[in-house]
Every structure is written in C-alpha cells, then in structure tokens.
Design an enzyme around this catalytic site. Structure first.
Site, PDB file in Angstrom:
ATOM      1  N   ASN A 169     -42.772 -19.378 -98.766  1.00  0.00           N
ATOM      2  CA  ASN A 169     -43.813 -18.232 -98.641  1.00  0.00           C
ATOM      3  C   ASN A 169     -44.076 -17.801 -97.465  1.00  0.00           C
ATOM      4  OD1 ASN A 169     -44.377 -19.718 -96.318  1.00  0.00           O
ATOM      5  ND2 ASN A 169     -47.045 -19.993 -96.992  1.00  0.00           N
ATOM      6  N   GLU A 228     -48.254 -18.817 -91.046  1.00  0.00           N
ATOM      7  CA  GLU A 228     -48.126 -18.332 -92.816  1.00  0.00           C
ATOM      8  C   GLU A 228     -49.140 -17.044 -93.305  1.00  0.00           C
ATOM      9  OE1 GLU A 228     -47.619 -20.760 -94.545  1.00  0.00           O
ATOM     10  OE2 GLU A 228     -48.675 -22.578 -93.966  1.00  0.00           O
ATOM     11  N   ASP A 261     -43.513 -24.433 -83.260  1.00  0.00           N
ATOM     12  CA  ASP A 261     -44.628 -25.130 -83.069  1.00  0.00           C
ATOM     13  C   ASP A 261     -44.517 -26.739 -83.388  1.00  0.00           C
ATOM     14  OD1 ASP A 261     -42.603 -25.394 -85.463  1.00  0.00           O
ATOM     15  OD2 ASP A 261     -43.524 -24.295 -86.449  1.00  0.00           O
ATOM     16  N   HIS A 297     -42.999 -17.841 -94.296  1.00  0.00           N
ATOM     17  CA  HIS A 297     -43.552 -18.238 -93.031  1.00  0.00           C
ATOM     18  C   HIS A 297     -42.967 -18.464 -91.847  1.00  0.00           C
ATOM     19  CE1 HIS A 297     -43.490 -22.607 -93.556  1.00  0.00           C
ATOM     20  NE2 HIS A 297     -43.445 -22.461 -92.655  1.00  0.00           N
TER      21      HIS A 297
HETATM   22  C1  GLP Z   1     -41.390 -26.095 -91.835  1.00  0.00           C
HETATM   23  C2  GLP Z   1     -41.119 -25.177 -90.162  1.00  0.00           C
HETATM   24  C3  GLP Z   1     -40.485 -24.137 -90.203  1.00  0.00           C
HETATM   25  C4  GLP Z   1     -39.509 -24.010 -90.993  1.00  0.00           C
HETATM   26  C5  GLP Z   1     -39.497 -24.401 -92.196  1.00  0.00           C
HETATM   27  C6  GLP Z   1     -39.189 -23.959 -92.878  1.00  0.00           C
HETATM   28  O1  GLP Z   1     -43.222 -25.584 -92.086  1.00  0.00           O
HETATM   29  N1  GLP Z   1     -42.755 -25.057 -89.341  1.00  0.00           N
HETATM   30  O2  GLP Z   1     -39.982 -23.783 -88.879  1.00  0.00           O
HETATM   31  O3  GLP Z   1     -38.222 -23.547 -91.101  1.00  0.00           O
HETATM   32  O4  GLP Z   1     -40.594 -24.618 -92.492  1.00  0.00           O
HETATM   33  O5  GLP Z   1     -38.610 -25.201 -93.683  1.00  0.00           O
HETATM   34  P1  GLP Z   1     -36.440 -26.331 -94.046  1.00  0.00           P
HETATM   35  O6  GLP Z   1     -35.698 -25.747 -92.859  1.00  0.00           O
HETATM   36  O7  GLP Z   1     -37.090 -27.937 -94.364  1.00  0.00           O
HETATM   37  O8  GLP Z   1     -36.587 -25.287 -95.284  1.00  0.00           O
END
Ligand code: GLP
Length: 244
Positions: free
Chosen positions: A137, A144, A68, A139
């Site tokens: 959440n 989402e 992404d 995702h």
């Molecule tokens: C972000 C990214 C995800 C990621 C998630 C968790 O918004 N788009 O790809 O897995 O949040 O982030 P983190 O690894 O910092 O907890």
C-alpha cells in the site's frame, strides 16, 4: 533525485545493493545506517555478511538505527524485528551490539519509547544511508497511508492490508500485531541517501505510483520524490508497470 537500477532477479539486485552499502561504509567507517526488515533486504544482508567474512568489509565503527518494531513482541520472538536483525545480519558481522538500535516493542509507555528513539536518532546528527522496502500500500517503515506525513517516531495502527501481507510470517492472522512503532517520514527523508528495494510483481503498481504519481501521504513512499538522493533497486517483475 531518483536513480533506478533494474536487475533480472532480486538476488542480483541484492548483491549490487550490498555493494552500494559497502561503498558507504568503506568511505565512512562510522556511518549511520538506517536498516529495514521484511523480505526485500534479505539478499542484500546475505551479501554484506559474505563481504564481511571474506575480510573486505568491517562494520566495527558503524551505528545502525532500524525503522520499526511490532508493538507487543519481545526481541526473542522470532517475528520481532529485533530477532530478524540479529538472525539475518547483526550476529554474523562485527557491528558492536551497543551500536545497534531498534524501538522496543515491549515499552509500557509507547510515547516515551518514541521520544527515547527520536533522541537516539538525533544524537547521531546524521543518517548516511537509509534502506527501505515498500509495502503493497506504499508504506515505508510502518508509516501507513494517512492524512499527513509523520515527522518523528510514532505509534501506528496497522491497516488490514498490511496485517494480511505480514500474516504469512505468523502461525495465523490473529497473531499478527496490530500496532507498531516506526521512525517517521521526516526522519527517513533526512537521510543523505536512500536505497529503496522493490521486488516482485506485487510491488509493480505501487512502485510506479510512488515514483511517478502525486506526492501524497496516502502513498507514503511518494515523498521519496522529494528526497536528496534515492537509488531504487528493482527486479524486472517490479518494473513491469513502469515500463508499461
Ligand atoms: C513490512 C515492513 C517494511 C517492509 C514492508 C515490505 O511491513 N515494516 O519495512 O519494507 O513491509 O515487506 P517485504 O520486503 O517483505 O515485501
């Protein structure tokens, strides 16, 4: 099939996760790797860089597709996912820059950019390993909670909870982009193997819901229960709700 690997710390999990990625690359030198950003893969990327530097791993034949990118951020913006990937992995290994792929956050026509990215992903014909973190959440990528599972790359509007969670990386909440382009659930699920990284107590409740709750687009990661092979690398803190 889901296999859970539990580690005392995120650091230990990252080292083992890197060993799994390294196995895939050694076995398939032209592997197609689906890569993720966020804090979860950082220790894994650091270990992959170490393996490259010690001479035991080469990415010269590897192709990468990232999940992404934020809409509106240039690759030079230090919170863009393009910048993240260069800074935390690509610039320190021998992957060929032309073999690395991310959706462009600056595309004037997001729909056309999603179609371009779908074509890139499908041109490889396979996705050997997809690395994933999990949002608070549920995702995955930036898919989402929603009424349906997305198939291909799409434009998504970020929820307030995701904007809040990601605000820590920006100077203020107002600077967090409100939209992103993300690979779809269908593309993620097409991977031969999925590596899900979940660390810290903030992930504990959603990890249990995703792995053992009903499969629903309201918890996008729950679809992983239908994936071919998922290896969950988690620390003790993230496992505490599963253990009860
Ligand atoms: C972000 C990214 C995800 C990621 C998630 C968790 O918004 N788009 O790809 O897995 O949040 O982030 P983190 O690894 O910092 O907890």
């Amino acid at each position: 099939m889901i296999s859970i690997h539990e580690f005392k710390t995120a650091k230990e999990a990252g080292v083992s996760a890197a060993a799994l990625v390294a196995d895939v690359v050694r076995h398939t030198p032209d592997a197609v790797l689906g890569l993720a950003t966020g804090s979860s893969p950082l220790d894994m990327y650091a270990e992959l860089i170490r393996l490259y530097r010690e001479g035991s791993l080469s990415f010269a034949g590897v192709r990468t597709v990232n999940l992404d990118e934020y809409v509106g951020l240039a690759p030079t913006h230090d919170q863009s996912y393009a910048y993240f990937m260069h800074h935390n992995l690509f610039d320190h290994i021998d992957v060929h820059p032309e073999n690395t792929n991310l959706p462009s956050g600056l595309a004037a026509d997001p729909a056309a950019e999603c179609a371009r990215y779908d074509a890139v992903v499908s041109s490889f014909g396979r996705l050997d390993l997809q690395v994933l973190g999990i949002g608070n959440n549920g995702h995955i990528g930036f898919n989402e909670p929603s009424d349906s599972f997305s198939k291909g790359t799409g434009l998504v509007h970020l929820t307030a909870s995701t904007i809040d969670a990601n605000a820590r990386f920006f100077a203020s909440r107002a600077e967090v982009p409100t939209a992103a382009l993300t690979m779809g659930i269908g593309q993620i699920l097409s991977a031969e193997r999925i590596l899900l990284l979940a660390f810290g107590e903030k992930k504990a409740a959603i990890l249990k819901e995703a792995l053992y709750g009903p499969v629903t687009p309201q918890v996008p990661a729950s679809i992983l229960q239908f994936a071919r092979q998922v290896d969950v690398f988690a620390d003790e803190a993230a496992m505490q709700v599963i253990h009860g």
